[in-house]
Design an enzyme around this catalytic site. Structure first.
Site: not given
Length: 656
Positions: A107-108, A110, A126, A134, A234
């Protein structure tokens, strides 16, 4: 270049009638009924003390993000009850892209901390090292010398302290004047409180930044009073300001929301620091917009309004010829909105040029699948570069079967549109053009109303397409109907027929066009007699599979007097990125054909208008080579001339 001879007219584009999906709908209803029945039985069993706490996982949408305090990361909820398509290994293998960045597996989401450092472009992202869904979020890391060919590096940051035990979430890099690098990121604590943390390179002489140290003072920022512990995340790249006394400091914006008095306002908080360890919350907020909800992945940067191509460093102050862009990723609808305005550092305030096109209610970077974007300033080419996360729109069970999920879009340059004065222009970085091979050109192809024209371009799964269109002048002059309510998303897509549209290109189509993704213009006349042009992308017939989210995306696009209608389309297996009018509007789609794959993929021109023909004035199509994206190993040291020794035990105090 002479135009190819036209084949006999094809029938108009039509989507399959609803009855063709009758069996799938019956299966979906049956699956939903069985899941509900199972849930009821499990609940009854649990009430008697004999059953598990939850219904079977296969029956429930897997929604992990919101429970952890971040946005929804899956399409599972929207695909709940959809029957699984019988994907083959060949179909799933074909979906992997060839010149877009994605990890080797898993998974990837941001993009994080993009930066140019000692000869290398760095992308952090991420990443779940354990699965294609996720969770267990760490920072993956890759480097490139041209933003196209990439080396995978070891994981940069892992959740190994109490202040980031539930995830090393999104953050940004700030390059200091003396060459040092500060990385601020959000950590989710053992109690799921969102805090801000500082990391820095363990060995600043290593251009690859292969080892990182977390500061001993972490967390350096806690949620302020009045902010929910899961609504503080963020941090942006910091920008440098100098006050009237000549004192310099750094400012950082962080996204949040204000639900007081039921306003549900998205906000950007600003903190002042001189050492990246100690912070002061400035009075007020940089900006807020009621009704927009949580602002994730806030970005704030200057743009030049008097130079068409130059990007600006993040610390460039407001001045004549300089505007500032404020962008937020809206947790409520999962889109990235931006606005252009004026920044006043002394008042800690940013004001949009057009209040009706404010952040969250106006323009978007991309009208398709595009989220959690992040820009950085490239000092080597004096440009601002935008990264964006392109998530999946298939099911999690399919992602698990193929072993990976999500892409990064092609990095885009971002400049102010001096012609309109009201929007940004986004365009794929110039380096991607090095992948072009086997180009073909066509000119002055007339496409009659209701016709589809096949184009012989060879392999059509990796393409870069640039096209210009003109509408028949007499048809334009004679059209009096007013398309007052036309909207790409609520229309019938490429199957809908108006006087002057839709027309454009069909990509990733099979020979019979049972599968196709349509990229098109739709020209309509407003009630005042003026012309309005919509730019749309239709996924509704992109795949025979049912366990997908398929939509029609798009919006109005500004077209100035004397301009032709222009578009660029980048096709890379399961992603289609389109740019209209030099990048005034962009649309990204994830598509998953079952038939239009490998050698079966085709390219077509089409015109589904009723009033007259259109002319494809110019069409250039290149096959795209594959990028080199692989792990970095010791043999690559010879090409990495700036590499220095990695001192893994190196520790020092971080101060500015």
């Amino acid at each position: 270049m002479t135009s190819p001879s036209l084949p006999p007219s094809y029938p108009p584009l039509l989507h399959p009638p609803p009855s063709s999906n009758k069996n799938l709908l019956l299966l979906a209803a049956a699956a939903l009924f069985l899941c509900l029945l199972a849930s009821r039985n499990y609940s009854a069993g649990n009430a008697n003390g004999s059953g598990p706490e939850k219904a079977p996982a296969s029956c429930l949408p897997l929604s992990r993000g919101p429970a952890a305090g971040v946005s929804e990361k899956s399409t599972a909820a929207r695909l709940f009850s959809q029957p699984s398509y019988p994907w083959t290994s060949n179909m799933l293998l074909w979906q992997r892209t060839s010149f877009h960045f994605q990890p080797q597996k898993n998974w990837m989401n941001d993009p994080n901390g993009p930066v140019y450092y000692k000869g290398w472009y760095h992308l952090f992202y991420q990443y779940n090292p354990d699965s294609a869904v996720w969770g267990n979020i760490t920072w993956g890391h890759a480097v490139s010398e041209d933003l196209i060919h990439w080396f995978y590096l070891p994981i940069a940051l892992v959740p190994d302290h109490w202040y980031d035990a539930n995830g090393v979430w999104s953050g940004s890099a700030t390059l200091l004047p003396d060459g040092r690098l500060a990385m601020l990121y959000t950590g989710s604590t053992t109690d799921s409180v969102q805090v801000q943390n500082l990391a820095f390179p363990a060995d600043p002489t290593d251009p690859l930044l292969r080892s990182w140290v977390k500061h001993e003072a972490n967390p350096v920022l806690l949620p302020p009073p009045g902010v929910h512990p899961k609504d503080f995340r963020d941090p942006t790249t910091a920008w440098r300001v100098v006050d009237d006394d000549g004192d310099a400091a750094w400012l950082v914006a962080i996204g949040s929301k204000n639900d007081s008095r039921r306003r549900h306002a998205g906000i950007a908080l600003v903190y002042r620091t001189v050492d990246f360890v100690h912070y002061e919350l400035l009075p007020g907020v940089l900006h807020e917009v009621e009704g927009t909800g949580m602002w994730e992945c806030v970005d704030f940067f200057p743009v030049a309004t008097t130079q068409s191509t130059a990007g600006l460093d993040s610390s460039t102050p407001a001045a004549p010829g300089v505007k500032h862009v404020l962008k937020a990723s809206l947790d409520d609808d999962k889109h990235d909105y931006y606005a252009i305005g004026t920044y006043d550092a002394t008042r800690n305030a940013w004001t949009p040029d057009d209040p009706e096109s404010d952040v969250g209610v106006g323009q978007r970077y991309d009208y398709g699948k595009f989220y959690a974007s992040k820009t950085f300033f490239d000092p080597t080419k004096k440009r601002r570069v935008l990264w964006g996360w392109i998530g999946e729109t298939d099911s999690e069970r399919t992602d698990l079967a193929k072993g990976w999920a999500s892409l990064q879009g092609i990095p885009r340059t971002v400049v102010f549109d001096r012609k309109t004065g009201s929007n940004l222009l986004q365009w794929p970085v110039e380096e991607v053009e090095k992948l072009r091979v086997d180009g073909k050109e066509f000119a002055n192809i007339t496409v009659a109303a209701g016709a589809v024209v096949p184009l012989d371009v060879g392999k059509a799964t990796q393409l870069d397409i640039v096209a210009e269109f003109t509408v028949n002048e007499s048809a334009l002059a004679n059209t009096i109907e007013a398309d007052i309510g036309y909207n790409c998303s609520t229309s019938n897509g490429a199957a809908g027929r108006g006087a002057l549209g839709p027309f454009g290109l069909l990509v990733l189509a099979d020979r019979e066009r049972s599968e196709q993704t349509a990229v098109y213009f739709y020209v309509g006349r407003r009630p005042d007699g003026s012309i309005g042009t919509h730019f749309c992308q239709d996924e509704l017939r992109s795949s025979a599979a049912s366990d997908l989210v398929k939509r029609v995306y798009g919006s109005l696009v500004p077209v100035l007097d004397g301009e032709t209608l222009s578009l660029r389309i980048m096709v890379d297996h399961s992603i289609v990125e389109s740019f209209a009018q030099g990048g005034r509007r962009c649309i990204t789609s994830r598509v998953y054909p079952t038939r239009a794959i490998y050698g079966a993929a085709r390219l077509f021109l089409f015109n589904n208008a009723t009033a007259g023909d259109i002319t494809c004035k110019s069409l250039k199509v290149w096959t795209m080579d594959s990028a080199s994206i692989r792990p970095f190993d010791e043999q690559d040291r010879s090409s990495a001339t700036k590499l220095g020794p990695t001192q893994r035990g190196y520790q020092r105090k971080f101060f500015i």
